[in-house]
Scaffold this active site. Sequence first.
Site, mmCIF file in Angstrom:
data_model
loop_
_atom_site.group_PDB
_atom_site.id
_atom_site.type_symbol
_atom_site.label_atom_id
_atom_site.label_comp_id
_atom_site.label_asym_id
_atom_site.label_seq_id
_atom_site.Cartn_x
_atom_site.Cartn_y
_atom_site.Cartn_z
ATOM 1 C CG ASP A 71 1.527 -62.832 -56.551
ATOM 2 O OD1 ASP A 71 0.946 -61.771 -56.234
ATOM 3 O OD2 ASP A 71 1.787 -63.740 -55.735
ATOM 4 C CE LYS A 101 5.784 -34.863 -39.927
ATOM 5 N NZ LYS A 101 5.626 -35.650 -41.142
ATOM 6 C CE LYS A 154 7.342 -32.137 -43.132
ATOM 7 N NZ LYS A 154 6.607 -32.363 -44.318
ATOM 8 C CB CYS A 199 -14.440 -20.357 -68.535
ATOM 9 S SG CYS A 199 -13.739 -19.039 -67.536
ATOM 10 C CB CYS A 237 -10.388 -17.675 -63.911
ATOM 11 S SG CYS A 237 -12.012 -17.757 -64.652
HETATM 12 S S1 IVH Z 1 2.905 -35.990 -32.875
HETATM 13 C C1 IVH Z 1 0.375 -33.261 -32.299
HETATM 14 N N1 IVH Z 1 5.281 -36.938 -33.086
HETATM 15 O O1 IVH Z 1 3.629 -36.648 -38.335
HETATM 16 C C2 IVH Z 1 0.162 -34.505 -32.811
HETATM 17 N N2 IVH Z 1 3.900 -37.021 -35.012
HETATM 18 O O2 IVH Z 1 2.035 -34.288 -39.496
HETATM 19 C C3 IVH Z 1 0.819 -34.918 -34.068
HETATM 20 N N3 IVH Z 1 4.907 -38.081 -36.961
HETATM 21 O O3 IVH Z 1 0.338 -37.863 -38.356
HETATM 22 C C4 IVH Z 1 1.510 -36.170 -33.909
HETATM 23 N N4 IVH Z 1 6.838 -38.551 -36.007
HETATM 24 O O4 IVH Z 1 2.254 -39.522 -38.610
HETATM 25 C C5 IVH Z 1 4.133 -36.699 -33.730
HETATM 26 N N5 IVH Z 1 7.422 -37.771 -33.084
HETATM 27 C C6 IVH Z 1 6.286 -37.548 -33.724
HETATM 28 C C7 IVH Z 1 6.081 -37.918 -35.085
HETATM 29 C C8 IVH Z 1 4.863 -37.628 -35.691
HETATM 30 C C9 IVH Z 1 6.119 -38.641 -37.121
HETATM 31 C C10 IVH Z 1 3.874 -37.976 -38.012
HETATM 32 C C11 IVH Z 1 2.533 -38.555 -37.651
HETATM 33 C C12 IVH Z 1 1.541 -37.446 -37.797
HETATM 34 C C13 IVH Z 1 2.273 -36.498 -38.683
HETATM 35 C C14 IVH Z 1 1.836 -35.087 -38.423
#
Ligand code: IVH
Length: 672
Positions: free
Chosen positions: A38, A119, A309, A406, A427
């Site tokens: 640590d 998400k 996003k 290259c 390239c």
């Molecule tokens: S569904 C279709 N639902 O996003 C299956 N994913 O880019 C995909 N994630 O690996 C998963 N919230 O880590 C799903 N409500 C949600 C989500 C979610 C976050 C993440 C998850 C996945 C990634 C896909």
Amino acid sequence: MKENEIKKIYKKKINQLIKHNQLYFQKNKPNISDADYDKLKREIFELEIKYKYLNDKNSPRFSLGFAPSKHFKKEKHRIPMLSLSNTFDRNDLENFQKKIFNFLNIKNNIDLEYSVEPKIDGISASLTYLNGKLTYGLSRGDGKEGELITENLKTISDIPKEVTDSDFPDDIDIRGEVFIKNNDFQKIEDKFANPRNAASGSLRQKNPEEVKKIPLNFIAYTYGYFKNNKFKKQSELIKSLKKWGFKTSEYNSVIKGVDNLIKNHEKFEKNRFKLDYDVDGLVYKLNDFSLQERLGFVANAPRWATAHKFSAENAFSKVVDIAIQVGRTGALTPVAKIKPVNVGGVIVSNATLHNEDEIKRKDIRIGDTVKIERAGDVIPHVISVDLSKRNKQSKKYFFPKQCPSCGSKIIKEYNSQTKKYDAVKRCTSEGYICEKMAIEKIKHFVSKEALNIDGLGKKVVEKFWDLKLIRLPQHIFELNYDKIEKLDGWGKLSVSNLNYAINKSKKITLDKFIFSLGIRHIGKENAKLISYYIKNIQNLTIISSNYNFDNFLNIDGIGETQINSLKKFFSNKTNAEVIKKLSKFINIIKDDINLDGKLNNKTFMITGKLSGVSRAEVKSLIEKNSGKILSSVTKKLNYLIVGDKPTTRKVTLAKDLKIQVVNQKEFEKMLN
Ligand code: IVH
């Protein structure tokens, strides 16, 4: 103290840390006390805080409290864990929907219903419950195979260890996101670059007791394997997840139509910082499970879901240099090397400038102060120049006239479809003449989606290249392990792990092997189509410049662009030689897709327009039922499915060859 002296001290500490991590994780033989370990980490952090230019990739700030353990057993997911396509604006969303309408062959004037879920920016995990008991838990891994981290997952209080509800399925994988709340992250902020790293690092620690120390959370959002799924909608499943004792997001909703999705997105985005955890977008899933089932997935993302996003976060920094990256296919990408800056929790030191035109348009110069933008996991890019901060002596940037790696000529290709020259300069060398291209090709060859060699990441490939251990893909199978064992940071155990992973990678399906060759315009889907046609690796080894490439035109889905690329690839002697050499090491295996469908051992071809379904859906139906699609009428064909306005030549030939000709109804009967 002078800068290079500080750097030296810093590097020494980093190297010590790497050594101790290896002793602890790979050899299981720590020779330093926890307190001293640590202390070492603290010293590194202190140096980094004092001297902002200290920025080693191995800093515990960027990785984990500890290095990820290689000790976890790997286990296959019963159902792969997919990823999601990204959408950023209305246009992307409309395209996403259009593809759904086309695939389902329905009119695009209906408002589809979506389950809308935040998400969360954490890491996903899959929990298997047998007779109500949490039996094992896996990390996502590469989507097909994860790490067995059951004990660590069990330390998370949001995860029920047992579910007693009478309607809880006997055998189900529950999937969701593991994450850390922002206020908990603040307490350990000095150890990790961002909350996501903290969650991932913590979860993959060897000792569950260590995991307990960092408060992790879990939100459930889907299922993997599910025996007898009786649910009709995603929103119904979410309700039951909650009833069974799983945490679900309180912000989940059901929304119809793109207009409403966008309104909701705008509102949510404004409020997202009020949440106590990072959310980088909204996930839209078609709510109806039967539609999801019909749509299936392409490559590794479902057709029925997407991640919308949030817009990016930004920061200002100075361009220290402009470097030209040479990609696997020769694309030259200018990259601004910037003074490291924190953009929404992630330290950024490179930002893409896309291409020459972009630099010209924005007049980006070395020394300029620029605005950097980063959106989720998308590569950060330069938005604009702050002209008020420009040094009067600064000079315009000129793109190199030759490949910086290259020296070959560089060109812009003419795109016959758009009737324009590409923005990207390339390239022109082919094969492995261009050093940077060769390195990238090898990185691709061993990457997750290709040979998937654990322990042979990008940095290791670069190191092996520098040491002249590899020049061509086949050299991976002829490594000098004695030499590697003596390298800094390597030892007996890590070498034997690498050797194991390399040997394991020799067993590969033909489509993956073709994909791994990194032929331009031959992605995973095209590689699959070619593999059906080519059938075995021997047939690949005999392709050279005098091969009749027009044969490939018979493959539904392969067009002029792909043919030209294949021609260019196989006409290069080195490429042909590489395949020959590789064929001596590689052991092609059959895909482990299910072989017990109704159409197993049966081959199909479609001609003409079918009613009510798209051709893409029929193909996916055939494959789901273990049947195979052929691209031409030959003796190997079992059924020719004939729709409206078929190609007469194909029907006549099929009849001559006594192949069964069926109409759409008859085909549907075969499937029940
Ligand atoms: S569904 C279709 N639902 O996003 C299956 N994913 O880019 C995909 N994630 O690996 C998963 N919230 O880590 C799903 N409500 C949600 C989500 C979610 C976050 C993440 C998850 C996945 C990634 C896909």
